[in-house]
Design an enzyme around this catalytic site. Sequence first.
Site, PDB file in Angstrom:
ATOM      1  N   SER A 138     -11.101   3.568   3.669  1.00 28.45           N
ATOM      2  CA  SER A 138      -9.935   2.815   4.117  1.00 28.45           C
ATOM      3  C   SER A 138      -9.808   2.839   5.630  1.00 28.45           C
ATOM      4  O   SER A 138     -10.656   2.329   6.342  1.00 28.45           O
ATOM      5  CB  SER A 138      -8.676   3.359   3.432  1.00 28.45           C
ATOM      6  OG  SER A 138      -7.538   2.616   3.791  1.00 28.45           O
ATOM      7  N   ASP A 169      -6.444  -3.200   7.655  1.00 30.10           N
ATOM      8  CA  ASP A 169      -7.111  -1.905   7.774  1.00 30.10           C
ATOM      9  C   ASP A 169      -8.572  -2.054   7.345  1.00 30.10           C
ATOM     10  O   ASP A 169      -9.041  -3.161   7.058  1.00 30.10           O
ATOM     11  CB  ASP A 169      -6.368  -0.816   6.987  1.00 30.10           C
ATOM     12  CG  ASP A 169      -6.367  -1.036   5.485  1.00 30.10           C
ATOM     13  OD1 ASP A 169      -6.755  -2.139   5.033  1.00 30.10           O
ATOM     14  OD2 ASP A 169      -5.990  -0.096   4.756  1.00 30.10           O
ATOM     15  N   ASP A 176     -10.563  -1.393   4.779  1.00 30.44           N
ATOM     16  CA  ASP A 176     -10.974  -2.004   3.505  1.00 30.44           C
ATOM     17  C   ASP A 176     -10.131  -3.222   3.177  1.00 30.44           C
ATOM     18  O   ASP A 176     -10.232  -3.790   2.086  1.00 30.44           O
ATOM     19  CB  ASP A 176     -10.941  -0.985   2.368  1.00 30.44           C
ATOM     20  CG  ASP A 176      -9.572  -0.364   2.130  1.00 30.44           C
ATOM     21  OD1 ASP A 176      -8.752  -0.335   3.076  1.00 30.44           O
ATOM     22  OD2 ASP A 176      -9.311   0.096   1.006  1.00 30.44           O
ATOM     23  N   ASP A 200      -7.082  -3.847   2.414  1.00 24.67           N
ATOM     24  CA  ASP A 200      -6.071  -3.940   1.350  1.00 24.67           C
ATOM     25  C   ASP A 200      -4.653  -3.818   1.902  1.00 24.67           C
ATOM     26  O   ASP A 200      -3.686  -4.059   1.187  1.00 24.67           O
ATOM     27  CB  ASP A 200      -6.313  -2.919   0.238  1.00 24.67           C
ATOM     28  CG  ASP A 200      -6.186  -1.477   0.690  1.00 24.67           C
ATOM     29  OD1 ASP A 200      -6.173  -1.214   1.915  1.00 24.67           O
ATOM     30  OD2 ASP A 200      -6.112  -0.593  -0.188  1.00 24.67           O
TER      31      ASP A 200
END
Length: 479
Positions: free
Chosen positions: A110, A259, A261, A263
């Site tokens: 992440s 961010d 990743d 999401d």
Amino acid sequence: MHDSDPIDDIRAALSAVVKTYDVRGLVGSGLTPEIVTAVAAGFVDEIGAAGSEVVVGHDMRDSSPEFAAAFARGARARGADVVSIGLCSTDESYYASGALNAAAAMFTASHNPATYNGIKLSRAGAQGISLDTGLAAIRDRAAAYLAEGLVEVDRPGGCRELDVLADYAAYLRRLVDLNGIRPIRVVVDAGNGMGGLTVPAVLGQAAGLPALPIEIVPMYFELDGSFPNHEANPLEPANLVDLQAAVVEHGADLGLAFDGDADRCFVVDETGAAVSPSAVAAIVALREIARVRATDPDADITIIHNLITSNIVPETIEAAGATPYRTRVGHSLIKDAMRETGAVFGGEHSAHYYFRDFWSADNGMLAAMHLLAEFGSQDRPLSELAAVYSPYSQSGEINSSVEDVPAAYARIVETFTGRAEFDELDGLTVTGLTDESEPFWWFSVRPSNTEPLLRLNVEAADIATMARVRDEVLGLIRA
């Protein structure tokens, strides 16, 4: 003195990387291909995925392809058929899990620095897995495989490759219609993360979809797991500075920051000022309530918010005739609550946004599309639209290192007894007993899951009250 049992050492090593909601650790020392293969085998066994498909996707970190391949080995050894979707965002992996009704593993750390990696695991239908709902058992099975060796089943699984990006983009376009909005200019900072892949597909024409009335000004769209420009963590104000300057420089209507990743999505207005994720949650909640009401005027609608979102979120939900449902902080908890309550939407102050139409999983891109649709269907600048949903003063999250958490709680309770009400849903929430002479205020103090920290969030009717309460509580926490 007895030597420690090797299995105990292995369990301890795994416990260091198996967190409350996912697997995460330093590449090489904490997370290795051998550990990943064992986790994959334990995952397939625990959820009964032998003979079924398991989706495997990964972000742009240097270690991610090797880890994804190691996971595929472990999953196939225990009889699962691997569907490799390659480079993707986390919400793209949730899409694949939902659309294929298959379990999934997403390799990403992440917003963490380049030296980290991790695994977000889902059951079929993008259903989250936490320590309490299978992750602890997966950890223990993996420890046994690491200690005793991985046993391959008689009929190992196969593997196929699948590109889901175009289907994912088309699905989101069906959920939020952006064709009729006024022309808008948006600066997007992908932080060298997976937004560099998904934004051109969903909001542009990279996946073969028709053009939208949106001009994208790209920043840091090159996929680079070393994060050469800034960490892909927009929650830290320092990582928004480039975006804020670019929005003003390009005369853009707004800016979006994803961010690593992709999401989570953060928003800045046309002046470069950050828009509170609580304001975004309130705006999206209203749109989702209106969408359901359009086809079912008498529907009972539940919207989830966690306990550190602004008071404006439940107030907005109630004013629209829906039911706000307050939860603890944490994405697996909210996914579970979404399913249990049948909630249409859920919003967290960390900029995670959850949608019933997206298998109750979180999707920052979908939240951004709702915001673009709302903004583009009216004439005010975003600063004015956001101000309607940002009437109160917030401290933001303030972390303090604390050795003795119970002692800090005791000091707070003693000091505020008689002045406030206490609630222990998640840490300690303290709400002031206010009257005409005392503006409203509340604060939340929660321990970190992973570090010796206490996290403080304060909200009040005005800046002066917020600052007074913040400083008093910080004095007690750090005493």
